[in-house]
Design an enzyme around this catalytic site. Structure first.
Site, PDB file in Angstrom:
ATOM      1  N   GLU A 306      62.079  72.814  57.238  1.00  0.00           N
ATOM      2  CA  GLU A 306      61.761  71.969  56.075  1.00  0.00           C
ATOM      3  C   GLU A 306      63.039  71.521  55.377  1.00  0.00           C
ATOM      4  OE1 GLU A 306      58.813  71.075  56.314  1.00  0.00           O
ATOM      5  OE2 GLU A 306      58.122  72.754  57.542  1.00  0.00           O
ATOM      6  N   HIS A 309      64.610  68.650  57.233  1.00  0.00           N
ATOM      7  CA  HIS A 309      63.897  67.384  57.017  1.00  0.00           C
ATOM      8  C   HIS A 309      64.517  66.550  55.906  1.00  0.00           C
ATOM      9  CE1 HIS A 309      60.543  67.023  59.683  1.00  0.00           C
ATOM     10  NE2 HIS A 309      59.868  68.065  59.266  1.00  0.00           N
TER      11      HIS A 309
HETATM   12  N1  ARG Z   1      55.795  67.670  58.039  1.00  0.00           N
HETATM   13  C1  ARG Z   1      55.294  69.024  58.104  1.00  0.00           C
HETATM   14  C2  ARG Z   1      56.279  69.777  58.982  1.00  0.00           C
HETATM   15  O1  ARG Z   1      57.279  70.175  58.554  1.00  0.00           O
HETATM   16  C3  ARG Z   1      53.921  69.145  58.658  1.00  0.00           C
HETATM   17  C4  ARG Z   1      52.850  68.476  57.897  1.00  0.00           C
HETATM   18  C5  ARG Z   1      51.629  68.440  58.687  1.00  0.00           C
HETATM   19  N2  ARG Z   1      50.527  67.975  57.926  1.00  0.00           N
HETATM   20  C6  ARG Z   1      49.404  67.506  58.481  1.00  0.00           C
HETATM   21  N3  ARG Z   1      48.482  67.155  57.693  1.00  0.00           N
HETATM   22  N4  ARG Z   1      49.222  67.377  59.727  1.00  0.00           N
HETATM   23  O2  ARG Z   1      56.194  69.853  60.158  1.00  0.00           O
HETATM   24 ZN    ZN Z   2      58.383  69.033  60.374  1.00  0.00          ZN
END
Ligand code: ARG
Ligand code: ZN
Length: 879
Positions: A306, A309
């Protein structure tokens, strides 16, 4: 069937947004059952979109609209159109910026789907990726609309003393009637999927990080009060991540504050909202007595993921959801490398490849196979897949292999420099890599659009007279029509019989320490190795240099040789896996012929040699001693025979334990005696190998082995040891089983994450009474269909980690699963659709099981009010 046939969205239909939103000013009055949202938007027509006079269509679902005002003037109902999914205003200014003020209400408490604004225990929080923001207010809910957000939260001071959102806190104050307010401002433009708010009675730990340019960042982790003693590891992980991204990618954090909130009800692992990550408690909370060594490692990995990201996802985001792997594949690759640097590189690679081959390969060979950049979806939440994430990471890894580390980092730098602040596509990423390195990636790009796992066939001919070896590699993708010919990096080394590596060469191919990276670009291609003094032993696909399946015959003696001598830690392990797998497959044939089983000397000798070896990396030795998983073996059978796999594998395990009892017991004791509960990698390695030994020994079902497990259970200093012992006890005929399970429950009933383990260990037991146990656990007072972690620990563990019982011949496992999917469908479609995956592989089984699985899929599809999520997975499974 759903009421209207769910619509498919296509990548080829992508078009630029007609309008752009520059600023968003959000105002929330928060109560658990009633939230009032006022959103003030400044909007302009998008100059890049030529279509003029288009209506403004804002997306919104499950909202109650109160009012809309355009440039301060309230619109009458005839001036807009409202339906279940959108709000359309036909007439908006085309040549100037205008403001829109929208007021609506929502009911967080009623939101069991956990998408948008919802309640977890007593806190309020959000999950907006992918399309949850439209459940908060009407908006251009798409990642290529990036805006600056200001957010004011108003709530009761006693119930919600902590009020958080993205960015920096800029103002706060008190109101009458015990309420207070806080305003947050995020200086960075972002798509709405990165919006977050949290309100609740939370405690926090605080720390600081000094960035490479000397800026001081405040770090805060928020949890419920009784978890405050379980945050230290997460905080250390965050600091490690921040440092690692500076050192490895030259990326620095950009806000003055970084917050993480742990939430008990969460559909996924965690979410990278700008400056305010929201995490599943599972990936934050850890104390040595409540979390295993693996939990510790995963927490650090997800915190890293995270955090990373912030550059690969937030500063540079995706143009549209088809590009999801742009941020996820790259970020998974980054977190894998981070964990490798923090732990054992060898073990991390093995763990990742294991996960890829058992789970992603199955996905890629089944009815839901899709390229890492999909071309169509019904529900985007269904595309947060192993393919987009894990195979996506492998594709980035191959780029690094082809470019070399130095050029890869030049490419990454160029990507960050070119696209900071933009919403881009996978193509932009590859282009930056290509431009920075001058490496032609035109054929390589096909990995983004081609589904399926390639099979690479290997043939070798040695010419003694010429001292040359011809390696013929050919590629194909089973099950994919008109499959593209891919550009595949294949790392190779040749070994002499004495265990040394040969100094062979291939024209136009660089060798580093006698390891060559062959670039397979044709359907069939010959590689000629010169200077090969004798028949070599081939070590191929070293480091698992491409996500492919190898097809080659290698005698057991060569595999045993590589298991002893290969200097590539991955391939050394892989040789052992192949050796064991081929023995298990022979045993499966023997079982089918009804003959009695025996285990070959070569396996016992190989294991004995490893057991007697010393190594500074005991975790790695533990990998060498682990048998291939049942799912991985299943993956290699034309028709999966779960029972035969299980019995053959158990037979090998028991036989090894019986033949090598002395060595295994000694290794156990040696690594158990001075157990101190420390968390450094040496101590972790000791526990990993010791608990593997315990697992072998418990196969013997002797009084001694039962006693050993029970002692470890009773005196464990760490959760790693306690749960490993409990696992051994539950999976054997240990007389203390019931007592231990009860004691464990008593001890840990207030720790949700530990109780999750208690559920899953029972749900994945291979003992004969498991199905009855699972049914009664479903009625246990601690089971809760509304908590995703709990659902995964019971329903998920049973259907995905217990092949023998889940695939019971009479179909009771399938029916059980379908019952749960149907119940979950109306509560939480995302979790429901994840659970369906245990039925999608039906084609892999015998006719009787196929029919039973199909029946349940049909039953699921015929559920009233089936969600898009479940419909897509179930219907594509049958197609
Ligand atoms: N972006 C998030 C990650 O770090 C995952 C979010 C997934 N959410 C969903 N509704 N599919 O991977
Ligand atoms: Zn991710």
């Amino acid at each position: 069937m759903p009421e209207a046939k769910p619509q498919t969205i296509y990548l080829k239909n992508y078009h630029e947004p007609e309008y752009l939103i520059e600023t968003v000013d959000l105002n929330f009055i928060l109560e658990a059952e009633y939230a009032r949202v006022v959103s003030r938007l400044t909007i302009t027509h998008n100059p890049d979109n030529k279509a003029r006079n288009a209506a403004l269509v804002l997306l919104g679902e499950e909202l109650t609209l109160i009012s809309i005002a355009l440039n301060g003037v309230t619109l009458t109902t005839s001036q807009y159109k409202l339906n279940d999914e959108s709000l359309t205003i036909a007439d908006v200014p085309q040549n100037t910026t205008f403001t829109l003020a929208i007021e609506n209400t929502i009911n967080p408490k009623a939101n069991s789907a956990l998408e948008g604004l919802f309640v977890s225990n007593d806190m309020l929080c959000t999950q907006c990726e992918a399309q949850g923001f439209r459940k908060i207010t009407y908006f251009l809910d798409r990642p290529d609309v990036m805006a600056r957000f200001t957010t004011t939260l108003i709530a009761d001071k006693t119930l919600y003393p902590v009020l958080l959102s993205n960015g920096n806190k800029v103002a706060q104050g008190e109101l009458i009637d015990n309420r207070h307010w806080v305003t947050w401002e995020d200086p960075f433009k972002k798509p709405c999927y990165l919006f977050a708010l949290v309100a609740g009675q939370l405690e926090c730990i605080e720390d600081h990080f000094t960035t490479m340019s000397g800026r001081d960042i405040t770090l805060k982790i928020f949890v419920e009060a009784h978890d405050i003693d379980k945050c230290a590891h997460a905080m250390q992980s965050l600091k490690n991540s921040m440092r690692w991204d500076e050192v490895t990618y030259g990326r620095e954090y950009d806000l003055d504050l970084y917050m993480i909130v742990a939430v008990g009800h969460f559909n996924m692992g965690a979410m990278e909202n700008k400056g305010l990550n929201v995490f599943n408690t599972k990936f934050v909370l850890a104390r040595p007595d409540t979390a295993t060594d693996m939990d510790y490692e995963h927490i650090e990995g997800v915190i890293g993921h995270e955090y990373f990201h912030n550059w690969t996802g937030n500063r540079i985001t995706c143009r549209d959801w088809f590009q999801l792997s742009l941020k996820e594949g790259f970020t998974v690759f980054r977190d894998q490398e981070f964990t490798a640097d923090q732990t054992s590189k060898a073990v991390k690679r093995i763990d990742d490849v294991n996960a890829l081959r058992t789970r992603q390969f199955a996905e890629d060979a089944g009815p839901l196979a899709h390229p890492i950049r999909p071309e169509a979806y019904i529900e985007i939440n269904n595309f947060y897949t192993l393919t987009v994430y894990e195979k996506g990471a492998e594709v980035v890894r191959m780029i690094r292999t082809l470019l070399g580390t130095e050029n890869f980092h030049k490419g990454a730098d160029l990507y960050f420099q070119r696209h900071d602040g933009q919403a881009v596509t996978c193509e932009h990423f590859v282009q930056a890599m290509e431009d920075a390195s001058n490496k032609d990636l035109s054929q390589f790009r096909r990995w983004y659009s081609q589904a399926g796992t390639p099979v690479v066939k290997v043939e070798q001919t040695y010419d003694a007279a010429k001292q040359s070896l011809t390696l013929t590699l050919s590629q194909s993708i089973p099950g994919q029509k008109n499959a593209a010919v891919l550009h595949i990096p294949v790392k190779v080394a040749l070994f002499s019989e004495d265990g040394t590596i040969m100094d062979a060469s291939v024209v136009d191919t660089v060798a580093i320490n006698n390891e060559l990276t062959l670039e397979l670009r044709e359907q069939t291609q010959d590689f000629i190795f010169e200077n090969v003094p004798g028949t070599p032993i081939l070590s191929i696909l070293r480091g698992f240099s491409a996500p492919v399946k190898l097809q080659m015959s290698q005698p057991l003696t060569e595999l045993a040789f590589l298991l002893r001598h290969d200097n590539d830690s991955f391939n050394r392990w892989e040789a052992g896996q192949k050796l064991t797998a081929s023995i298990i497959f022979e045993l499966i044939d023997t079982i089918k012929q009804g003959k009695s089983l025996s285990i070959p000397e070569i396996l016992i000798d190989s294991f004995k040699a490893i057991l007697e070896q010393t190594s500074p990396d005991l975790s790695y030795l533990a990998c060498l001693l682990s048998l291939p998983a049942e799912n991985y073996l299943a993956e290699q059978m034309p028709v999966v025979d779960v029972e035969a796999i299980h019995h053959a594998r158990q037979f090998v395990k028991r036989s090894l334990a019986a033949h090598l009892t002395e060595q295994i017991s000694a290794l156990y004791l040696q690594n158990h005696q001075q157990e101190t509960g420390e968390l450094n990698s040496a101590a972790i390695g000791k526990r990993r190998i010791k608990n593997l030994c315990l697992d072998y020994l418990s196969q013997l079902n002797t009084d001694d082995s039962h006693q050993l497990a029970h002692n470890q259970f009773a005196n464990a200093k760490t959760m790693t040891d306690q749960i490993a012992a409990l696992g051994s006890i539950v999976n054997s005929e240990n007389p203390e089983k019931q007592a231990c399970l009860q004691q464990f429950y008593q001890q840990w009933q207030d720790e949700a994450l530990v109780i999750d383990k208690w559920f899953s260990i029972q749900a994945s037991s291979t003992q004969p009474d498991t199905f009855t146990v699972v049914q009664s656990l479903l009625r246990h007072s601690a089971f809760d269909l509304k908590n995703p972690n709990r659902v995964r620990s019971l329903v998920g563990a049973f259907s995905q980690a217990n092949p023998v019982h889940y695939h019971a011949k009479n179909g009771q496992g399938y029916q059980f699963l379908a019952d749960q999917v149907i119940a979950l469908n109306s509560l939480n479609p995302q979790v429901a659709s994840r659970m369906v995956s245990a039925l999608t592989q039906w084609r892999r089984f015998d006719k009787q099981r196929q029919d039973l699985m199909k029946q349940q899929l049909e039953r699921i599809i015929n559920t009233d009010n089936i969600s898009k999520d479940v419909f897509e997975i179930a219907s594509k499974s049958l197609a």
